[in-house]
Scaffold this active site. Structure first.
Site, PDB file in Angstrom:
ATOM      1  CG  HIS A   1      -1.832   1.157   1.326  1.00  0.00           C
ATOM      2  ND1 HIS A   1      -2.948   1.268   0.536  1.00  0.00           N
ATOM      3  CD2 HIS A   1      -1.780   2.271   2.097  1.00  0.00           C
ATOM      4  CE1 HIS A   1      -3.557   2.416   0.822  1.00  0.00           C
ATOM      5  NE2 HIS A   1      -2.882   3.033   1.756  1.00  0.00           N
TER       6      HIS A   1
ATOM      7  CG  ASP B   1      -7.142  -7.710   8.443  1.00  0.00           C
ATOM      8  OD1 ASP B   1      -6.894  -7.244   9.568  1.00  0.00           O
ATOM      9  OD2 ASP B   1      -7.576  -7.007   7.494  1.00  0.00           O
TER      10      ASP B   1
HETATM   11  C1  GRF Z   1       1.319   0.720  -6.138  1.00  0.00           C
HETATM   12  O1  GRF Z   1       1.834   1.901  -5.555  1.00  0.00           O
HETATM   13  C2  GRF Z   1       0.333   0.082  -5.198  1.00  0.00           C
HETATM   14  O2  GRF Z   1       0.688   0.194  -3.846  1.00  0.00           O
HETATM   15  C3  GRF Z   1      -0.886   0.910  -5.467  1.00  0.00           C
HETATM   16  O3  GRF Z   1      -0.898   1.134  -6.857  1.00  0.00           O
HETATM   17  C4  GRF Z   1       0.436   1.031  -7.325  1.00  0.00           C
HETATM   18  C5  GRF Z   1       0.468  -0.067  -8.343  1.00  0.00           C
HETATM   19  O4  GRF Z   1       1.615   0.087  -9.074  1.00  0.00           O
HETATM   20  N1  GRF Z   1      -2.081   0.209  -5.039  1.00  0.00           N
HETATM   21  P1  GRF Z   1       2.059  -1.060 -10.135  1.00  0.00           P
HETATM   22  O5  GRF Z   1       0.789  -1.527 -10.826  1.00  0.00           O
HETATM   23  O6  GRF Z   1       2.715  -2.142  -9.354  1.00  0.00           O
HETATM   24  O7  GRF Z   1       3.000  -0.333 -11.045  1.00  0.00           O
END
Ligand code: GRF
Length: 201
Positions: A110, A142
Site C-alpha cells: 500500500h 485480513d
Molecule cells: C502501487 O503503488 C500500489 O501500492 C498501489 O498502486 C500502485 C500499483 O503500481 N495500489 P504497479 O501496478 O505495481 O506499477
C-alpha cells in the site's frame, strides 16, 4: 515458494519481483507461477506474458454478485497452487471465499504508512492532509481494508512541489524494493504472526 501475483495496472511491483527472481533464480527461493488481474488489457498482464507466465482475468462485471466474483478469483488463483498470494497494485478488496482459502497467506503493498491513509487514494489523501513524510507498507491481508498486520514500511519525504503523480512515483521506488525484500526474506525464512506482529526469523 510458489507465488501468484495479482495486479490491476502498470505492474511495476510485479516487474520488480520478476527482475529480482530472474537475477538470482536459484537463490531467490520463490517463483511466480501465475499473474491474475481484475481487468484485461493492462500493462501488468503484458509484463506477465512477456515473462512467459500463465495469466487469468476475473472481472467483477462478468459475475452477478461480488461473492461470485470473489469465489471465481479464489478458484482461478487456487488452480496455480500458490504458497503465497501477492497483491501488488491489485485494486479490489478480496472477500470471504478468497480469505477462507488463502487467509494469512496474502501480502498487500500500500502506498502510504498504514494505518494512515488506507484505501484506494492513499497518496492523494496524504498529500491533501499535508504530511511531511509518507511512504509505503507491506502487510498481510485480513478481512478489513488495508488493516492486516504490518510486515515492513518505507519512508518517503514529501516535497513542496509534489503532486500525486510525482509523489507516487517516488513512493513506488521505495515500495518495489520493500516488496522484493519482504518476499525474499519470507521465501528464505518463512514468517509467523504473533498478535499484530509479523515475525520473520
Ligand atoms: C502501487 O503503488 C500500489 O501500492 C498501489 O498502486 C500502485 C500499483 O503500481 N495500489 P504497479 O501496478 O505495481 O506499477
Amino acid at each position: 515458494l510458489r507465488l501468484v501475483v495479482l495486479v490491476s495496472g502498470s505492474g511495476t511491483n510485479l516487474q520488480a519481483l520478476l527482475d529480482a527472481i530472474a537475477a538470482d533464480p536459484a537463490g531467490f527461493g520463490a517463483e511466480i507461477v501465475a499473474v491474475g488481474a481484475d481487468r484485461p488489457g493492462i500493462t501488468g498482464l503484458e509484463r506477465a506474458q512477456r515473462a512467459g507466465l500463465p495469466t487469468f482475468v476475473c472481472r467483477v462485471k462478468d459475475h452477478t454478485t461480488r461473492e461470485e466474483w470473489d469465489e471465481a478469483l479464489a478458484e482461478a488463483t487456487a488452480a496455480h497452487r500458490p504458497d503465497l498470494v501477492v497483491s501488488a497494485g491489485f485494486m479490489k478488496i478480496v472477500g470471504k471465499a478468497f480469505l477462507a482459502r488463502f487467509g494469512g497467506r496474502v501480502l498487500n503493498t500500500h502506498p502510504a504508512l498504514l494505518p494512515s491513509f488506507p484505501g484506494a487514494h492513499g497518496v492523494r489523501d496524504a498529500l491533501a492532509y499535508g504530511v511531511r513524510v509518507t511512504g509505503c507498507t507491506v502487510h498481510l491481508v485480513d478481512d478489513g481494508v488495508d488493516t492486516g498486520p504490518i510486515i515492513a514500511q518505507g519512508v518517503v519525504q514529501v516535497r513542496d512541489e509534489d503532486d500525486e503523480t510525482t509523489l507516487h512515483e517516488r513512493i513506488k521506488e521505495v515500495e518495489r524494493a520493500l516488496l522484493v525484500d519482504v518476499v525474499r526474506r519470507i521465501a528464505r525464512d518463512g514468517y509467523r504472526v504473533v498478535g499484530r506482529r509479523v515475525l520473520i526469523p
